[in-house]
Design a protein around this motif. Structure first.
Motif, PDB file in Angstrom:
ATOM      1  N   GLU A 102       0.617  -1.296  -0.068  1.00 17.68           N
ATOM      2  CA  GLU A 102      -0.060   0.032   0.080  1.00 17.68           C
ATOM      3  C   GLU A 102       0.853   1.281  -0.072  1.00 17.68           C
ATOM      4  OE1 GLU A 102      -2.726  -0.280   3.264  1.00 17.68           O
ATOM      5  OE2 GLU A 102      -4.059  -1.650   2.227  1.00 17.68           O
ATOM      6  N   VAL A 103       2.098   1.122   0.921  1.00 18.13           N
ATOM      7  CA  VAL A 103       2.623   2.292   0.768  1.00 18.13           C
ATOM      8  C   VAL A 103       3.557   2.607  -0.476  1.00 18.13           C
ATOM      9  CG1 VAL A 103       5.014   3.305   1.751  1.00 18.13           C
ATOM     10  CG2 VAL A 103       3.046   2.349   3.385  1.00 18.13           C
ATOM     11  N   ALA A 104       3.910   1.422  -1.044  1.00 18.97           N
ATOM     12  CA  ALA A 104       4.821   1.478  -2.208  1.00 18.97           C
ATOM     13  C   ALA A 104       4.028   1.845  -3.514  1.00 18.97           C
ATOM     14  CB  ALA A 104       5.294   0.202  -2.835  1.00 18.97           C
ATOM     15  N   SER A 105       2.534   1.474  -3.435  1.00 16.63           N
ATOM     16  CA  SER A 105       1.663   1.894  -4.431  1.00 16.63           C
ATOM     17  C   SER A 105       1.406   3.300  -4.535  1.00 16.63           C
ATOM     18  CB  SER A 105       0.448   1.113  -4.470  1.00 16.63           C
ATOM     19  OG  SER A 105      -0.374   1.506  -5.342  1.00 16.63           O
ATOM     20  N   LYS A 106       1.196   3.897  -3.244  1.00 15.93           N
ATOM     21  CA  LYS A 106       0.927   5.321  -2.886  1.00 15.93           C
ATOM     22  C   LYS A 106       1.904   6.076  -3.348  1.00 15.93           C
ATOM     23  CE  LYS A 106       0.091   8.631   0.934  1.00 15.93           C
ATOM     24  NZ  LYS A 106      -0.225   8.545   2.254  1.00 15.93           N
ATOM     25  N   HIS A 107       3.231   5.838  -3.218  1.00 12.65           N
ATOM     26  CA  HIS A 107       4.368   6.539  -3.410  1.00 12.65           C
ATOM     27  C   HIS A 107       5.224   6.283  -4.746  1.00 12.65           C
ATOM     28  CE1 HIS A 107       4.452   8.873   0.291  1.00 12.65           C
ATOM     29  NE2 HIS A 107       3.860   7.578   1.082  1.00 12.65           N
ATOM     30  N   GLY A 108       4.675   5.127  -5.328  1.00  9.54           N
ATOM     31  CA  GLY A 108       5.110   4.731  -6.686  1.00  9.54           C
ATOM     32  C   GLY A 108       6.753   4.237  -6.446  1.00  9.54           C
ATOM     33  N   VAL A 109       6.879   3.587  -5.469  1.00 14.74           N
ATOM     34  CA  VAL A 109       8.292   2.979  -5.098  1.00 14.74           C
ATOM     35  C   VAL A 109       8.310   1.477  -5.742  1.00 14.74           C
ATOM     36  CG1 VAL A 109       9.991   2.516  -3.415  1.00 14.74           C
ATOM     37  CG2 VAL A 109       8.377   4.430  -3.255  1.00 14.74           C
ATOM     38  N   PRO A 110       9.270   1.246  -6.535  1.00 14.93           N
ATOM     39  CA  PRO A 110       9.462  -0.086  -7.034  1.00 14.93           C
ATOM     40  C   PRO A 110       9.687  -1.133  -5.668  1.00 14.93           C
ATOM     41  CG  PRO A 110      11.341   0.825  -7.554  1.00 14.93           C
ATOM     42  CD  PRO A 110      10.400   1.824  -7.116  1.00 14.93           C
ATOM     43  N   VAL A 111       9.144  -2.285  -5.838  1.00 16.68           N
ATOM     44  CA  VAL A 111       9.099  -3.478  -5.020  1.00 16.68           C
ATOM     45  C   VAL A 111       9.914  -4.739  -5.647  1.00 16.68           C
ATOM     46  CG1 VAL A 111       7.958  -4.783  -3.474  1.00 16.68           C
ATOM     47  CG2 VAL A 111       7.248  -2.724  -3.701  1.00 16.68           C
ATOM     48  N   VAL A 112      10.990  -5.312  -5.099  1.00 20.71           N
ATOM     49  CA  VAL A 112      11.474  -6.593  -5.394  1.00 20.71           C
ATOM     50  C   VAL A 112      11.284  -7.586  -4.122  1.00 20.71           C
ATOM     51  CG1 VAL A 112      13.516  -7.749  -5.801  1.00 20.71           C
ATOM     52  CG2 VAL A 112      13.083  -5.482  -6.636  1.00 20.71           C
ATOM     53  N   PRO A 113      10.398  -8.547  -4.417  1.00 22.68           N
ATOM     54  CA  PRO A 113      10.117  -9.701  -3.407  1.00 22.68           C
ATOM     55  C   PRO A 113      11.372 -10.634  -3.688  1.00 22.68           C
ATOM     56  CG  PRO A 113       8.305  -9.579  -5.279  1.00 22.68           C
ATOM     57  CD  PRO A 113       9.495  -8.716  -5.674  1.00 22.68           C
TER      58      PRO A 113
END
Length: 456
Positions: free
Chosen positions: A57-68
């Protein structure tokens, strides 16, 4: 970035966030060498689906890429960090939630090691067949992300064949459950199979419900030696076109045999050019009959010697050497491991082609693989400090993949595309299929924040 980090610290439990550069260093790469890796903004060591959801949710809100990430044992760079990303590590989600013996399934979190899960269900008289060579240190989540196979897939299939349902956190942070625990069910699209093999680009798997089988019999094991790799490859074709279905059928070429000989002291003769390992887990007299028939087929196909393991310890030593061949290679230099899979009647052509590629590029290529299903792992071993040798190694690596395609195969049987093979995906699947991939990605991850730059 600072706003996203502040919000993560506000929403997640103390101790789940890592920002120390020294501690984050080990989260930058998986086991693949020569793949680009960035520096993450933060590592989130998630302990629950709720924490993964909050992070997304935080990543989506701020447009930050995520690597699982799982155990970072992958071999294609799919788990490599990118600059400024949020790494979500699922290692701490390591609970086997429930084993249902009556309905033969297990519910597990993604951070459980494959071998740990296998031993847990074996204690209940059940069997989870997918068994990658790295089973002692690879996670179920990573197996799902790449649709791993393993040594037993010739008889039992790959990871996706055992997936009943998944819990997945989407890019938005929403949580979706797919599948069911019934034996049959065709209500709606098979979303579980869509997420399996997607390498963290469509969602983050936080729980899996996996099908189990009844306990396996202790297998009978044999080793057959050959005077040429081509003869051994042709012998594999003879086995797979017979009526016998071994529970394991593995191939090792001269380079591989010598590497494990030095590391594990197995005692193979220096003139051995290839080894085939085979097993039958039919049990009792049926298993003895199967292993005898496999032995006869290999002998007729030109084996120099066929030896049936006299004890469980001897059989385990042979299989341990096969599983650890990559470790043995890594002591010899830098490695680039291919993952081509071809029709099983083209194995001899594949082996001959790889030998020619190695000679043309003046590099060492060791070949092992799950011969029973045509999935070979040609591995280029070279001096990573020699610029010219690096160039030749990369060229050989690419040529092996093109050879696999030319033989009607695929550039990856179980390791995934990751970063290593993105440029060749289009050559295999074509423009229209690639467009459909991108459309699916856009539907589930419209902002493109989940593992960007991986697969395509």
């Amino acid at each position: 970035m600072s706003a996203a980090l502040a919000e993560l610290k506000d929403r997640l439990p103390e101790g789940s966030i890592v920002t120390d550069p020294a501690l984050m260093e080990s989260y930058r790469t998986d086991r693949a060498m020569f793949c680009e890796a960035g520096v993450p903004l933060v590592v989130v060591r998630a302990r629950s689906t709720a924490e993964v959801s909050a992070t997304m949710e935080v990543a989506s809100k701020h447009g930050v890429p995520v690597v699982p990430q799982g155990a970072r044992s992958g071999l294609s760079g799919a788990a490599n960090a990118i600059d400024g990303c949020i790494v979500i590590s699922l290692e701490a989600m390591d609970e086997v939630v429930r084993i249902d013996t009556a309905n033969r399934y297990v519910v597990t979190q993604p951070g459980v090691f494959n071998a740990v899960l296998a031993r847990a269900v074996a204690a209940e008289g059940l069997f989870y067949p997918p068994d990658p060579s790295s089973k002692e240190f690879c996670t179920i989540g990573g197996n799902l992300a790449t649709n791993s196979g393993g040594l037993c897939c010739v008889k039992y299939g790959v990871t996706t064949d055992y997936v009943l349902g998944l819990e997945v956190v989407l890019a938005s942070g929403e949580v979706v459950r797919t599948g069911r625990t019934t034996v049959k069910g065709v209500a709606g699209y098979d979303l579980a199979r869509l997420f399996v093999g997607s390498e963290g680009t469509l969602g983050i798997i936080t729980e899996a419900t996996l099908r189990l089988r009844s306990a396996a019999q202790r297998p009978k094991t044999l080793a057959a030696t050959f005077a040429s790799a081509g003869d051994a490859a042709q012998a594999v074709t003879s086995v797979v076109t017979s009526t016998i279905v071994p529970s394991l059928l593995e191939f090792m070429d001269r380079t591989s045999v010598r590497a494990v000989n030095e590391t594990f002291k197995l005692g193979f003769d220096d003139d051995v050019e290839a080894v085939i390992l085979a097993q039958s887990d039919a049990g009792g007299t049926a298993g003895e009959a199967e292993i005898a028939e496999i032995s006869a087929i290999l002998s007729s196909a030109g084996a120099i010697e066929v030896v049936v393991a006299e004890s469980d310890q001897e059989a385990d030593a042979l299989l341990a050497a096969r599983r650890e061949v990559l470790t043995a290679w890594e002591t010899m230099g830098t490695t680039m491991i291919d993952d081509v899979c071809v029709p099983r009647d083209r194995l001899a052509d594949l082996v001959a082609g790889i030998e020619q590629i190695a000679a043309d590029n003046a590099v060492m290529i060791g070949v092992v693989g799950h011969a029973g299903d045509g999935n070979f792992h040609p591995t280029v071993v070279f001096d990573g400090q020699d610029a010219d040798e690096c160039k030749r190694a990369h060229r050989a690596f690419d040529e092996v993949m093109h050879l696999g395609l030319d033989l009607g195969g695929t550039i990856t049987g179980e390791h995934g595309i990751g970063l290593l093979k993105t440029e060749l995906l289009q050559a295999e699947i074509g423009d229209l299929s690639l467009r459909l991939h991108r459309d699916i990605k856009a539907a589930l991850d419209p902002a493109g924040i989940l593992n960007p730059g991986k697969v395509f």
